[in-house]
Design an enzyme around this catalytic site. Structure first.
Site, PDB file in Angstrom:
ATOM      1  N   SER A 139       0.723  -1.259  -0.050  1.00 46.35           N
ATOM      2  CA  SER A 139       0.081   0.016   0.078  1.00 46.35           C
ATOM      3  C   SER A 139       0.847   1.363   0.174  1.00 46.35           C
ATOM      4  CB  SER A 139      -1.063  -0.100   1.139  1.00 46.35           C
ATOM      5  OG  SER A 139      -2.044   1.035   0.986  1.00 46.35           O
ATOM      6  N   ASP A 194      -8.631  -4.860  -5.868  1.00 45.53           N
ATOM      7  CA  ASP A 194      -8.321  -3.979  -5.287  1.00 45.53           C
ATOM      8  C   ASP A 194      -9.124  -2.645  -5.224  1.00 45.53           C
ATOM      9  OD1 ASP A 194      -7.236  -2.058  -3.417  1.00 45.53           O
ATOM     10  OD2 ASP A 194      -5.042  -2.785  -3.841  1.00 45.53           O
ATOM     11  N   HIS A 233      -6.900  -5.698  -1.886  1.00 45.96           N
ATOM     12  CA  HIS A 233      -5.693  -4.753  -1.159  1.00 45.96           C
ATOM     13  C   HIS A 233      -4.821  -5.548  -0.257  1.00 45.96           C
ATOM     14  CE1 HIS A 233      -3.839  -0.897  -0.874  1.00 45.96           C
ATOM     15  NE2 HIS A 233      -3.945  -1.008   0.516  1.00 45.96           N
TER      16      HIS A 233
END
Length: 646
Positions: free
Chosen positions: A472, A559, A591
């Protein structure tokens, strides 16, 4: 390198044997997550006979990761999505009949549990964005019938705060400048301003909840100070009382009485968790429990009558341990550790350290070293090692001390592992968090560079063998490292990292819209020409032609936060410039990784990739790749033995 036995990655990254132990509110049942045919499901046993546990759910694809007991003491609630899309459903399971009911049988919506109450045991508050994708309306749902009753149609609020009678008491309304107005319902059926939370306090000020009688609000608040402290506010006259504070750390945990809903202990984490006991009735309990085991103590479950607790101990070099605590007898009984197969495995210590940034800002960091590499001085290897800089996501999050599977695996493979709480991270006061505003690829990256240079100067890291890795925001930091400072890192591993800050902000999930003004304030504004120019300058995509070092990218196709396009576009830009890259796509993930087979496959790819460029050991790929859904889009030659494995 001398041949030695490596810790199998499945011991570190496979599903835990048992995890998330909880008690039913009446104390009759013990529940936990455990694998069923390779997928984490809910298991329940009589509390006094844990060996009689049976699975009560039948998830066959994705692990259950979140669950709660309802106050009926016979219903469990959990959340599940499909292939990582984060369109969560709330599922209710009757532990006695085995029947399950989807309380939110709606397609393409995001639902979550807002509140449970012992005063209304057969009901739950659930927030659902089925009317408008950008906003969650609040529903009262009957656990026995599944009937949903609309409580509040959301006109634009970011959050709602209810009391134990399920009355909406406060609403958090976002403002264009990144601040929040806190509103109260008034007698005219509308809303009145109660207080304001300026942008600079938005990450460190939030309500914790109301007392059982509804007269007192407990609030984490940093207004007028730096770190967030715990306050009690009398809603009848707005009188405010400070309950707990720490000069270095924000409030991170609160132990709340199971029925009175008042704080009894407050936790603050600077380098490690430290508790402040607020209720003298808990003092003897904490004193005893801190003698039972090493590690950080946390009360994870309590019965309604408060006679039994489940406590967990988190350690850095051992699995988490769960105990059943009898308050009357002041006796803790060991239940299980979450990974018993690691109990006798030689794991590495995690050393909390403070690294000064170039402007003097203290960066709370964590260092792990290969077992036995620091014989002269704990926390400093006898000779410099290849190092992996492991960057946390968020970025409005933080690294913590404790068991970290990446730290353990990488240290076992021969690397020093360093995690740094760079400016912008949370937990260290609002000044530290706000110092990251507008500093993506700026001072936030400089903090990481300063930590690398510190490790080199301390004799911990070899200058030419430092990798950067993260997910991320940590994936973004990896891309920044290889594009903005292309000579610093030997290689990079990017997991679901954004490459273009403009497209990131333009494609956030619709239900993030109430938070978009805050995000623009902290990252940059994609709606103005000046903002777009700034964001483009801070985007790795704009410097993709600068990449000189090997890069491994992983992306979940579903995601909703960092879309697949973020990885696709930087891979495409690199290919157009003839720059090699290894790109792995997971069609059934979002994600990050939720499925055990996919986690193991990417860890296998990562350790082989790092071995090729840092020289550490790695466990052969084996069947881990073929067992997963991984698709090698391009660059198979970038990972040792990968073509043969496929």
């Amino acid at each position: 390198m001398t041949q030695r036995t490596l810790i199998p990655r499945k011991l570190l990254f496979g599903n835990p044997t048992r995890a998330m132990a909880r008690l039913s509110p009446d104390g009759r049942y013990l529940s936990y997550l455990a694998p069923l045919e390779g997928v984490l499901n809910l298991w329940v046993a009589p509390t006094d006979d844990p060996s009689a546990a049976k699975p009560i759910t039948q998830e066959h694809v994705r692990n259950i990761r979140f669950y709660e007991w309802a106050y009926t003491s016979r219903h469990l609630l959990y959340m599940q999505d499909a292939n990582g899309d984060e369109n969560w459903h709330v599922i209710c399971v009757d532990v006695e009949s085995g029947e399950s009911r989807d309380l939110t049988p709606l397609e393409g919506v995001n639902a979550y549990i807002s509140a449970l109450s012992h005063l209304l045991p057969e009901e739950v508050l659930i927030s659902i964005n089925n009317r408008v994708p950008q906003l969650h309306d609040l529903y009262r749902v009957n656990l026995l019938t599944g009937e949903r009753t609309l409580i509040l149609e959301n006109p634009g609020f970011a959050d709602l705060v209810t009391d134990k009678h399920f009355a909406v008491r406060l609403a958090i309304a976002p403002q264009a400048d990144g601040s929040f107005d806190v509103l109260q319902p008034n007698e005219q059926g509308s809303w009145s301003l109660w207080t304001r939370i300026p942008h600079e306090d938005s990450a460190t000020t939030q309500p914790y909840g109301f007392s059982a009688d509804g007269n007192t609000l407990y609030l984490a608040d940093s207004r007028g100070r730096n770190t967030s402290a715990l306050f009690a506010i009398d809603m009848r006259n707005n009188a405010q009382r400070l309950i707990a504070a720490d000069a270095r750390a924000d409030l991170s945990k609160v132990v709340v009485h199971p029925t009175e809903n008042r704080p009894q202990a407050a936790g603050f984490t600077y380098d490690v968790l430290r508790w402040q006991i607020l209720d003298p009735a808990l003092a003897d309990d904490f004193t005893y429990l801190q003698s039972v085991s090493g590690g950080e103590l946390e009360i994870v479950s309590r019965t309604t009558d408060d006679s039994r607790w489940i406590v967990a101990y988190s350690l850095d070099d051992a699995p988490a341990r769960f105990y059943l605590y009898d308050r009357t007898a002041k006796q803790a009984h060991f239940l299980f550790s979450n990974r018993p197969e690691l109990e006798n495995v030689p794991l590495s210590k995690m050393h909390p350290i403070i690294i000064p940034a170039r402007d003097g800002l203290p960066l709370v960091s964590y260092l792990s070293l290969p077992k036995g590499s620091d014989t002269q001085q704990p926390g400093k290897p006898d000779s410099p090692l290849p190092m992996v800089l492991l960057v946390h996501g968020g970025p409005w999050w933080r690294d913590f001390w404790g068991y970290n599977p990446y730290h353990q695996l990488l240290a076992d493979r021969g690397y020093a592992v360093l995690s740094v709480n760079f400016r912008g991270s949370t937990g260290f006061g609002k000044a530290f968090t706000n110092a990251g505003d507008g500093e993506w690829a700026g001072k936030m990256h400089e903090d990481l560079l300063d930590a690398v240079e510190w490790a080199i100067q301390q004799g911990i890291a070899q200058r030419d063998k430092v990798a950067i890795m993260g997910g991320s925001y940590g994936g973004y930091a990896t891309l920044v490292g290889l594009t903005f400072t292309p000579e610093v890192f030997a290689c990079g591993v990017d997991i679901v990292g954004p490459s273009n800050l403009i497209t990131l902000l333009e494609s956030v999930p619709p239900y993030w819209q109430p938070m978009i003004a805050m995000m623009r304030k902290r990252i940059g504004d994609e709606t103005t020409p000046e903002g777009r120019a700034f964001l483009e300058a801070r985007s790795p995509l704009s410097r993709a032609d600068q990449i000189k070092r090997p890069l491994l990218i992983a992306q979940g196709a579903n995601d909703p936060r960092v879309k697949q396009a973020e990885s696709d576009q930087i891979v495409r830009a690199m290919q157009e410039k003839g720059i090699p890259v290894t790109y792995v796509l997971y069609p059934d993930e979002g994600h990050g990784f939720a499925r055990e087979v996919n986690t193991l496959s990417f860890v296998a790819l990562s350790e082989a990739f790092l071995s090729a460029h840092l020289g550490g050991a790695y466990e052969p790929l084996g069947d881990d790749l073929s067992n997963s859904s991984a698709q090698i889009v391009t660059g198979a030659e970038g990972v040792p033995n990968l073509p043969a494995a496929r």
